[in-house]
Design a protein around this motif. Sequence first.
Motif, short mmCIF file in Angstrom:
data_model
loop_
_atom_site.label_atom_id
_atom_site.label_comp_id
_atom_site.label_asym_id
_atom_site.label_seq_id
_atom_site.Cartn_x
_atom_site.Cartn_y
_atom_site.Cartn_z
N ILE A 155 0.87 -1.18 0.00
CA ILE A 155 0.00 0.00 0.00
C ILE A 155 0.91 1.22 0.00
N LYS A 156 0.68 2.11 -0.95
CA LYS A 156 1.50 3.32 -1.04
C LYS A 156 0.94 4.40 -0.12
N TYR A 157 1.84 5.26 0.38
CA TYR A 157 1.41 6.33 1.27
C TYR A 157 2.20 7.61 1.00
N ASN A 158 1.63 8.72 1.39
CA ASN A 158 2.29 10.02 1.43
C ASN A 158 2.22 10.52 2.86
N LEU A 159 2.98 11.56 3.15
CA LEU A 159 2.97 12.16 4.47
C LEU A 159 2.31 13.53 4.42
N ILE A 160 1.49 13.81 5.45
CA ILE A 160 0.90 15.15 5.57
C ILE A 160 1.15 15.65 6.99
N GLU A 161 1.29 16.94 7.11
CA GLU A 161 1.51 17.56 8.41
C GLU A 161 0.18 18.04 8.97
N ARG A 162 -0.10 17.68 10.21
CA ARG A 162 -1.36 18.07 10.85
C ARG A 162 -1.08 18.71 12.20
N ALA A 163 -1.91 19.69 12.53
CA ALA A 163 -1.83 20.34 13.82
C ALA A 163 -2.58 19.51 14.86
N GLU A 164 -2.32 19.80 16.13
CA GLU A 164 -3.03 19.11 17.21
C GLU A 164 -4.46 19.63 17.28
N PRO A 165 -5.44 18.74 17.23
CA PRO A 165 -6.83 19.19 17.30
C PRO A 165 -7.14 19.80 18.66
N GLY A 166 -7.90 20.88 18.64
CA GLY A 166 -8.35 21.51 19.87
C GLY A 166 -7.32 22.39 20.56
N VAL A 167 -6.13 22.54 19.98
CA VAL A 167 -5.08 23.36 20.58
C VAL A 167 -5.03 24.70 19.85
N SER A 168 -5.12 25.78 20.60
CA SER A 168 -5.08 27.11 20.01
C SER A 168 -3.77 27.29 19.24
N GLY A 169 -3.85 27.78 18.02
CA GLY A 169 -2.66 27.97 17.20
C GLY A 169 -2.14 26.69 16.57
N GLY A 170 -2.79 25.58 16.82
CA GLY A 170 -2.39 24.32 16.19
C GLY A 170 -1.44 23.47 17.00
N GLY A 171 -0.80 24.06 18.03
CA GLY A 171 0.11 23.27 18.86
C GLY A 171 1.28 22.75 18.05
N THR A 172 1.81 21.62 18.49
CA THR A 172 2.94 21.00 17.80
C THR A 172 2.43 20.19 16.61
N LYS A 173 2.91 20.53 15.44
CA LYS A 173 2.49 19.81 14.24
C LYS A 173 3.30 18.53 14.11
N LYS A 174 2.64 17.49 13.62
CA LYS A 174 3.29 16.20 13.42
C LYS A 174 2.95 15.69 12.03
N TRP A 175 3.78 14.75 11.55
CA TRP A 175 3.60 14.16 10.23
C TRP A 175 2.90 12.82 10.36
N TYR A 176 1.91 12.58 9.47
CA TYR A 176 1.12 11.35 9.49
C TYR A 176 1.05 10.75 8.09
N ALA A 177 0.97 9.44 8.03
CA ALA A 177 0.83 8.74 6.76
C ALA A 177 -0.63 8.74 6.33
N VAL A 178 -0.85 8.92 5.03
CA VAL A 178 -2.18 8.78 4.43
C VAL A 178 -2.03 7.88 3.21
N ALA A 179 -2.96 6.96 3.06
CA ALA A 179 -2.91 6.01 1.94
C ALA A 179 -3.10 6.73 0.61
N VAL A 180 -2.36 6.31 -0.38
CA VAL A 180 -2.51 6.82 -1.74
C VAL A 180 -3.20 5.72 -2.54
N ASN A 181 -4.37 6.04 -3.08
CA ASN A 181 -5.09 5.05 -3.88
C ASN A 181 -4.30 4.74 -5.13
N ASP A 182 -4.26 3.48 -5.48
CA ASP A 182 -3.48 3.03 -6.63
C ASP A 182 -4.42 2.53 -7.72
N GLY A 183 -5.29 3.41 -8.18
CA GLY A 183 -6.25 3.06 -9.22
C GLY A 183 -7.55 2.56 -8.63
#
Length: 128
Positions: free
Chosen positions: A3-31
């Motif tokens: 399964i192929k994936y890309n990385l996206i950066e997301r802020a912490e939910p519910g934290v003012s200003g986004g808090g510490t951002k972290k990188w998460y994998a998201v699946a890339v559809n392959d057709g």
Amino acid sequence: MPIKYNLIERAEPGVSGGGTKKWYAVAVNDGELSVDDLSKQIEKFSALSEADIRGVIIALENVITDSIANGKIIRMDKLGSFYPSLSSSGAATKDEFNTSFIKGAHVNYRPGKRIDDTLKTVTFKKAD
């Protein structure tokens, strides 16, 4: 095939200003596979013709559609289960609730054991 994936950066939910951002994998559809594609692949494992298989898939779609619309759970053994669910607004009291509070209906899918077991053994590869 992994399964192929890309990385996206997301802020912490519910934290003012986004808090510490972290990188998460998201699946890339392959057709995708259409009903015709599925029919051709199933034909390789079956004595049925592609046209017969296509007819069965379309009939299955119709039966699932009708059954879900009538509030039924469709259990397909190793494939899994499809079942209806609702989203609604809340009412202050039980007596106050009416169908206008219901926002919509959705179909949920719960994979069967065979698919669950397969997902436990998949490999992953970063998309190019």
